[in-house]
Design a protein around this motif. Structure first.
Motif, PDB file in Angstrom:
ATOM      1  N   VAL A  36       0.988  -1.114   0.126  1.00  0.00           N
ATOM      2  CA  VAL A  36      -0.607   0.273  -0.830  1.00  0.00           C
ATOM      3  C   VAL A  36       0.854   1.212  -0.064  1.00  0.00           C
ATOM      4  O   VAL A  36       2.333   1.439   0.599  1.00  0.00           O
ATOM      5  N   LYS A  37      -0.301   2.258  -0.964  1.00  0.00           N
ATOM      6  CA  LYS A  37       0.893   4.020  -0.232  1.00  0.00           C
ATOM      7  C   LYS A  37       0.576   4.030   1.243  1.00  0.00           C
ATOM      8  O   LYS A  37      -1.017   4.093   1.632  1.00  0.00           O
ATOM      9  N   ALA A  38       1.424   4.704   1.868  1.00  0.00           N
ATOM     10  CA  ALA A  38       1.139   5.108   3.079  1.00  0.00           C
ATOM     11  C   ALA A  38       2.167   6.888   3.246  1.00  0.00           C
ATOM     12  O   ALA A  38       3.324   6.444   2.214  1.00  0.00           O
ATOM     13  N   ILE A  39       1.976   6.762   4.476  1.00  0.00           N
ATOM     14  CA  ILE A  39       2.641   8.181   4.669  1.00  0.00           C
ATOM     15  C   ILE A  39       4.085   7.844   5.581  1.00  0.00           C
ATOM     16  O   ILE A  39       3.415   7.264   7.032  1.00  0.00           O
ATOM     17  N   VAL A  40       5.034   7.545   4.882  1.00  0.00           N
ATOM     18  CA  VAL A  40       6.145   7.049   5.688  1.00  0.00           C
ATOM     19  C   VAL A  40       7.011   8.235   6.296  1.00  0.00           C
ATOM     20  O   VAL A  40       8.048   8.883   5.064  1.00  0.00           O
ATOM     21  N   ASN A  41       7.517   9.072   7.239  1.00  0.00           N
ATOM     22  CA  ASN A  41       8.288  10.449   7.734  1.00  0.00           C
ATOM     23  C   ASN A  41       8.481  11.591   6.511  1.00  0.00           C
ATOM     24  O   ASN A  41       8.925  12.199   6.301  1.00  0.00           O
ATOM     25  N   GLY A  42       6.724  11.508   6.643  1.00  0.00           N
ATOM     26  CA  GLY A  42       6.058  12.958   5.551  1.00  0.00           C
ATOM     27  C   GLY A  42       6.145  12.632   4.382  1.00  0.00           C
ATOM     28  O   GLY A  42       5.746  13.933   3.328  1.00  0.00           O
ATOM     29  N   GLU A  43       6.565  12.014   4.051  1.00  0.00           N
ATOM     30  CA  GLU A  43       6.609  11.315   2.461  1.00  0.00           C
ATOM     31  C   GLU A  43       6.207   9.761   2.253  1.00  0.00           C
ATOM     32  O   GLU A  43       6.079   8.638   3.003  1.00  0.00           O
ATOM     33  N   VAL A  44       5.321   9.598   1.056  1.00  0.00           N
ATOM     34  CA  VAL A  44       4.651   9.140   0.444  1.00  0.00           C
ATOM     35  C   VAL A  44       5.155   7.696   0.353  1.00  0.00           C
ATOM     36  O   VAL A  44       6.360   7.986  -1.334  1.00  0.00           O
ATOM     37  N   LYS A  58      -1.688   1.865  12.925  1.00  0.00           N
ATOM     38  CA  LYS A  58      -0.060   1.831  13.085  1.00  0.00           C
ATOM     39  C   LYS A  58       0.362   2.536  11.758  1.00  0.00           C
ATOM     40  O   LYS A  58       1.100   3.926  12.243  1.00  0.00           O
ATOM     41  N   ILE A  59      -0.354   2.784  10.837  1.00  0.00           N
ATOM     42  CA  ILE A  59       0.029   3.303   9.345  1.00  0.00           C
ATOM     43  C   ILE A  59      -0.701   4.259   8.965  1.00  0.00           C
ATOM     44  O   ILE A  59      -1.603   3.603   9.236  1.00  0.00           O
ATOM     45  N   GLN A  60      -0.211   5.580   8.325  1.00  0.00           N
ATOM     46  CA  GLN A  60      -1.316   6.135   7.888  1.00  0.00           C
ATOM     47  C   GLN A  60      -1.856   6.021   6.420  1.00  0.00           C
ATOM     48  O   GLN A  60      -0.703   6.734   5.558  1.00  0.00           O
ATOM     49  N   ARG A  61      -2.884   5.777   5.792  1.00  0.00           N
ATOM     50  CA  ARG A  61      -2.567   5.358   3.979  1.00  0.00           C
ATOM     51  C   ARG A  61      -2.545   6.916   3.967  1.00  0.00           C
ATOM     52  O   ARG A  61      -3.127   7.358   3.355  1.00  0.00           O
ATOM     53  N   ALA A  62      -1.920   6.918   2.152  1.00  0.00           N
ATOM     54  CA  ALA A  62      -1.808   8.030   1.429  1.00  0.00           C
ATOM     55  C   ALA A  62      -2.924   7.698   0.256  1.00  0.00           C
ATOM     56  O   ALA A  62      -3.201   6.762  -0.015  1.00  0.00           O
TER      57      ALA A  62
END
Length: 63
Positions: A36-44, A58-62
């Motif tokens: 999945v596309k997720a926001i990690v350290n402010g980037e997709v 636990k993660i935020q999807r983009a």
């Protein structure tokens, strides 16, 4: 695709199939891994994550 969650490091586990006659053969349980596309350290980024991490937030999807 590797069967490894990049968030919680969940990986395949192993055990036995046990028949009614109690014969045992080896088997594996694979985690439900989604790319999945997720926001990690402010980037997709695209990450491999298990559905348990997705569902628990636990993660935020983009989008």
């Amino acid at each position: 695709m590797a069967n490894l969650c990049e968030i919680c490091s969940k990986s395949p586990s192993s055990g036995n199939n046990v028949s009614h006659s109690h014969l045992k053969t080896r088997r594996t349980w694979k985690p439900n891994i989604q790319r999945v596309k997720a926001i990690v350290n402010g980037e997709v980024k695209r990450v491999n994550t298990c559905t348990r991490c997705l569902r628990s937030g636990k993660i935020q999807r983009a989008i």
